[in-house]
Write a protein that holds these residues in place. Structure first.
Motif, PDB file in Angstrom:
ATOM      1  N   LEU A  95     -44.552  -5.818  33.919  1.00 30.07           N
ATOM      2  CA  LEU A  95     -45.345  -5.409  32.749  1.00 30.07           C
ATOM      3  C   LEU A  95     -46.378  -6.478  32.422  1.00 30.07           C
ATOM      4  O   LEU A  95     -47.550  -6.174  32.183  1.00 30.07           O
ATOM      5  CB  LEU A  95     -44.426  -5.219  31.535  1.00 30.07           C
ATOM      6  CG  LEU A  95     -43.793  -3.859  31.331  1.00 30.07           C
ATOM      7  CD1 LEU A  95     -42.942  -3.868  30.069  1.00 30.07           C
ATOM      8  CD2 LEU A  95     -44.854  -2.782  31.224  1.00 30.07           C
ATOM      9  N   SER A 107     -39.066  -5.941  35.887  1.00 25.63           N
ATOM     10  CA  SER A 107     -39.766  -4.991  35.012  1.00 25.63           C
ATOM     11  C   SER A 107     -40.606  -5.710  33.949  1.00 25.63           C
ATOM     12  O   SER A 107     -41.776  -5.378  33.740  1.00 25.63           O
ATOM     13  CB  SER A 107     -38.776  -4.024  34.363  1.00 25.63           C
ATOM     14  OG  SER A 107     -37.740  -4.743  33.756  1.00 25.63           O
ATOM     15  N   ILE A 108     -40.023  -6.722  33.298  1.00 23.51           N
ATOM     16  CA  ILE A 108     -40.799  -7.425  32.274  1.00 23.51           C
ATOM     17  C   ILE A 108     -41.921  -8.236  32.922  1.00 23.51           C
ATOM     18  O   ILE A 108     -43.074  -8.220  32.468  1.00 23.51           O
ATOM     19  CB  ILE A 108     -39.889  -8.352  31.426  1.00 23.51           C
ATOM     20  CG1 ILE A 108     -38.863  -7.531  30.648  1.00 23.51           C
ATOM     21  CG2 ILE A 108     -40.714  -9.187  30.474  1.00 23.51           C
ATOM     22  CD1 ILE A 108     -39.434  -6.685  29.550  1.00 23.51           C
ATOM     23  N   ALA A 142     -33.498  -6.663  37.749  1.00 28.04           N
ATOM     24  CA  ALA A 142     -34.217  -5.567  37.070  1.00 28.04           C
ATOM     25  C   ALA A 142     -35.046  -6.064  35.876  1.00 28.04           C
ATOM     26  O   ALA A 142     -36.242  -5.763  35.800  1.00 28.04           O
ATOM     27  CB  ALA A 142     -33.236  -4.482  36.646  1.00 28.04           C
ATOM     28  N   PRO A 143     -34.440  -6.838  34.956  1.00 28.93           N
ATOM     29  CA  PRO A 143     -35.266  -7.318  33.840  1.00 28.93           C
ATOM     30  C   PRO A 143     -36.407  -8.213  34.295  1.00 28.93           C
ATOM     31  O   PRO A 143     -37.540  -8.057  33.808  1.00 28.93           O
ATOM     32  CB  PRO A 143     -34.287  -8.127  32.984  1.00 28.93           C
ATOM     33  CG  PRO A 143     -32.952  -7.906  33.505  1.00 28.93           C
ATOM     34  CD  PRO A 143     -33.038  -7.218  34.810  1.00 28.93           C
ATOM     35  N   ALA A 179     -40.706  -7.028  25.220  1.00 35.13           N
ATOM     36  CA  ALA A 179     -41.621  -6.035  25.764  1.00 35.13           C
ATOM     37  C   ALA A 179     -42.602  -5.557  24.697  1.00 35.13           C
ATOM     38  O   ALA A 179     -43.804  -5.423  24.957  1.00 35.13           O
ATOM     39  CB  ALA A 179     -40.825  -4.859  26.319  1.00 35.13           C
ATOM     40  N   LEU A 213     -37.856   0.619  30.007  1.00 34.37           N
ATOM     41  CA  LEU A 213     -36.687  -0.146  29.571  1.00 34.37           C
ATOM     42  C   LEU A 213     -35.403   0.656  29.711  1.00 34.37           C
ATOM     43  O   LEU A 213     -34.405   0.175  30.246  1.00 34.37           O
ATOM     44  CB  LEU A 213     -36.876  -0.619  28.132  1.00 34.37           C
ATOM     45  CG  LEU A 213     -38.032  -1.585  27.890  1.00 34.37           C
ATOM     46  CD1 LEU A 213     -37.991  -2.121  26.473  1.00 34.37           C
ATOM     47  CD2 LEU A 213     -37.998  -2.731  28.876  1.00 34.37           C
ATOM     48  N   PHE A 221     -50.337  -5.847  32.479  1.00 32.21           N
ATOM     49  CA  PHE A 221     -51.165  -6.013  31.277  1.00 32.21           C
ATOM     50  C   PHE A 221     -52.212  -7.106  31.491  1.00 32.21           C
ATOM     51  O   PHE A 221     -53.368  -6.961  31.092  1.00 32.21           O
ATOM     52  CB  PHE A 221     -50.310  -6.348  30.056  1.00 32.21           C
ATOM     53  CG  PHE A 221     -49.568  -5.162  29.512  1.00 32.21           C
ATOM     54  CD1 PHE A 221     -50.215  -3.943  29.368  1.00 32.21           C
ATOM     55  CD2 PHE A 221     -48.240  -5.247  29.139  1.00 32.21           C
ATOM     56  CE1 PHE A 221     -49.544  -2.838  28.870  1.00 32.21           C
ATOM     57  CE2 PHE A 221     -47.564  -4.153  28.643  1.00 32.21           C
ATOM     58  CZ  PHE A 221     -48.206  -2.945  28.506  1.00 32.21           C
ATOM     59  N   TYR A 243     -32.166  -3.937  25.821  1.00 27.41           N
ATOM     60  CA  TYR A 243     -32.003  -5.108  24.949  1.00 27.41           C
ATOM     61  C   TYR A 243     -33.221  -6.029  24.999  1.00 27.41           C
ATOM     62  O   TYR A 243     -33.361  -6.925  24.185  1.00 27.41           O
ATOM     63  CB  TYR A 243     -30.741  -5.879  25.331  1.00 27.41           C
ATOM     64  CG  TYR A 243     -30.733  -6.389  26.749  1.00 27.41           C
ATOM     65  CD1 TYR A 243     -31.259  -7.640  27.039  1.00 27.41           C
ATOM     66  CD2 TYR A 243     -30.221  -5.626  27.795  1.00 27.41           C
ATOM     67  CE1 TYR A 243     -31.274  -8.117  28.343  1.00 27.41           C
ATOM     68  CE2 TYR A 243     -30.241  -6.081  29.086  1.00 27.41           C
ATOM     69  CZ  TYR A 243     -30.768  -7.331  29.370  1.00 27.41           C
ATOM     70  OH  TYR A 243     -30.793  -7.796  30.646  1.00 27.41           O
ATOM     71  N   LEU A 244     -34.125  -5.813  25.956  1.00 27.43           N
ATOM     72  CA  LEU A 244     -35.314  -6.670  26.049  1.00 27.43           C
ATOM     73  C   LEU A 244     -36.500  -6.108  25.248  1.00 27.43           C
ATOM     74  O   LEU A 244     -37.635  -6.500  25.459  1.00 27.43           O
ATOM     75  CB  LEU A 244     -35.734  -6.829  27.511  1.00 27.43           C
ATOM     76  CG  LEU A 244     -34.906  -7.828  28.316  1.00 27.43           C
ATOM     77  CD1 LEU A 244     -35.331  -7.791  29.774  1.00 27.43           C
ATOM     78  CD2 LEU A 244     -35.078  -9.218  27.756  1.00 27.43           C
ATOM     79  N   ILE A 293     -32.319  -1.808  30.586  1.00 26.03           N
ATOM     80  CA  ILE A 293     -32.486  -3.107  29.930  1.00 26.03           C
ATOM     81  C   ILE A 293     -33.116  -2.949  28.538  1.00 26.03           C
ATOM     82  O   ILE A 293     -34.052  -3.664  28.180  1.00 26.03           O
ATOM     83  CB  ILE A 293     -33.361  -4.070  30.761  1.00 26.03           C
ATOM     84  CG1 ILE A 293     -34.614  -3.338  31.269  1.00 26.03           C
ATOM     85  CG2 ILE A 293     -32.579  -4.692  31.887  1.00 26.03           C
ATOM     86  CD1 ILE A 293     -35.682  -4.259  31.779  1.00 26.03           C
TER      87      ILE A 293
END
Lengths: 263, 190
Positions: free
Chosen positions: A16, A12-13, A8-9, B75, B63, A20, B70-71, B68
């Protein structure tokens, strides 16, 4: 361990970041501003002091105006003829001759020849001093000698000699920073070659000038009458030389009883 | 009423520069002249309002949803940096005059920690969308107030005869400290 807590992180990051990045890449294409290729070339020729002597907000702004033909190729007073030549080559037009200018302080009322109203002990700055009853000098037009122009000069051309600002014309680039810094409007840009100049800015009448300073222009008009070329005129008790007519014969400087005209 | 409290608290009581000590770098770096200080604070206001809105959306809809939060640091930095880049390109195209006014300050703001600070404090205080933007604008105005006042003081100092031992940067730091103490007086306000 739940594998989702890693996926997931990352997704998603990472997502993103990709989104961007994509937006920025798209925006870079979409919002591209076409720049004249001449602008960086012209900018390279300029001295880069960003002094604003040309009347624009720095060298970049000047280069752009030249490229858009809003400014003349010889608009940079600091670079002078050499830079004007280079820019003219880039722009592909003839360089019209530019006259070398220099700053000139229209006052020679130093500590020995002029009187003062009071002793000034404040902040060492002409703007501050002139706010206090027009400064400590009896003559309200004269140089206060606190060196605001010296601080304004980027080229080290100004100095205070015996209480009056002095321009070293070999270092002066005629950028005009001192002209706007002087609260008394005493400094003027004059042609470098014209050595006959009026070193006084007092518009007081002769009697007042005499009482305040022994080297001030009293408006006697001897210079005006003796000039063969009609180059000198006296207005408001102050002589003014038309540099386009002046032949630098120096008659006015010899005739001046107060020696307010220098040669 | 609540919005007003957030707004004025952000300007005076929780002044980012003088109470939270964020954004000290531009505070000292771009405060030599009132004019440039005003340009900088204008740009910061713009970016802080936009960043507050954007980070609120990303935090709550991405998030929190993916569990998540904590990120948030990574971000938020990502958002602010790309937002500033985007705004710079957009302004360059749409309004060259505004671009020239903000000019060099826009890229500088990317690394202004006050912007990250305001987005993090929005998150920690659980502000909603409107409150976040109000807090962002208030914090930016507080930053502007501090930097413009400080620039005025520094212009005065520059003209004075300062003891050569503290001339330049030391006297600037001393006056910044005194300003911070003065702003401490606002702490009882709200």
């Amino acid at each position: 361990m739940d594998i989702n807590s890693i996926i997931a992180p990352v997704l998603s990051i990472g997502g993103l970041g990709i989104i961007f990045g994509g937006i920025l890449g798209f925006a870079a294409q979409k919002f591209k501003v076409k720049q004249d290729p001449k602008i960086p070339l012209i900018r390279e020729c300029l001295p880069g002091a960003n002094c604003g002597g040309c009347g624009f907000a720095g060298c970049d702004a000047f280069a752009q105006s030249v490229a858009e033909k809003k400014a003349k190729v010889n608009g940079c007073p600091v670079g002078g003829a050499a830079v004007a030549e280079k820019i003219a080559n880039i722009m592909g037009i003839e360089n019209t001759a530019s006259v070398k200018m220099t700053a000139f302080v229209k006052c020679k009322g130093n500590c020995t020849v002029s009187n003062s109203k009071y002793e000034y002990y404040g902040i060492n700055d002409c703007k501050m001093e002139s706010a206090l009853a027009n400064g400590s000098k009896s003559c309200s037009y004269g140089c206060l000698g606190d060196g605001t122009c010296v601080k304004a000069c980027n080229f080290g051309a100004l100095s205070i000699v015996d209480g009056v600002a002095y321009v070293d014309s070999t270092k002066c680039t005629a950028c005009g920073q001192c002209v706007s810094a002087c609260p008394k409007n005493l400094i003027e840009l004059v042609p470098f070659e014209n050595k006959v100049r009026v070193a006084c800015n007092s518009k007081d009448n002769g009697k007042t000038v005499k009482a305040n300073c022994s080297v001030g222009c009293i408006g006697c008009k001897l210079c005006e009458r003796n000039c063969e070329f009609n180059a000198v005129t006296v207005e408001n008790f102050l002589a003014k030389i038309d540099y386009s007519k002046c032949t630098q014969c120096g008659v006015c400087a010899e005739k001046c009883p107060a020696k307010a005209i220098i040669k | 009423m609540n919005l007003l409290v957030i707004f004025f608290a952000a300007i005076f009581v929780n002044n980012f520069v003088l109470s939270k000590f964020l954004g000290i770098c531009p505070f000292l770096g771009v405060s030599k002249k009132v004019e440039t200080a005003a340009g900088m604070s204008l740009a910061v206001t713009f970016v802080m309002a936009m960043a507050s809105a954007a980070t609120y959306l990303v935090y709550n809809f991405i998030l929190v949803k993916f569990n998540i939060p904590y990120l948030y640091n990574i971000a938020f930095i990502l958002i602010i940096a790309s937002l500033v880049q985007f705004i710079e390109m957009f302004i360059k195209k749409s309004s060259p005059t505004l671009y020239q006014a903000l000019g060099v300050y826009l890229p500088l703001i990317t690394t202004n920690c006050a912007v990250l600070g305001v987005t993090v404090s929005n998150m920690q205080d659980n502000y909603n969308f409107i409150e976040s933007i109000v807090n962002g604008v208030g914090a930016a105005l507080g930053f502007g107030l501090a930097i413009i006042l400080f620039a005025g003081i520094r212009e005065r100092i520059e003209r004075n005869n300062i003891l050569s031992a503290v001339k330049g940067f030391p006297i600037a730091l001393i006056s910044a400290g005194l300003m911070s103490i003065a702003f401490l007086g606002f702490s009882g306000l709200l």
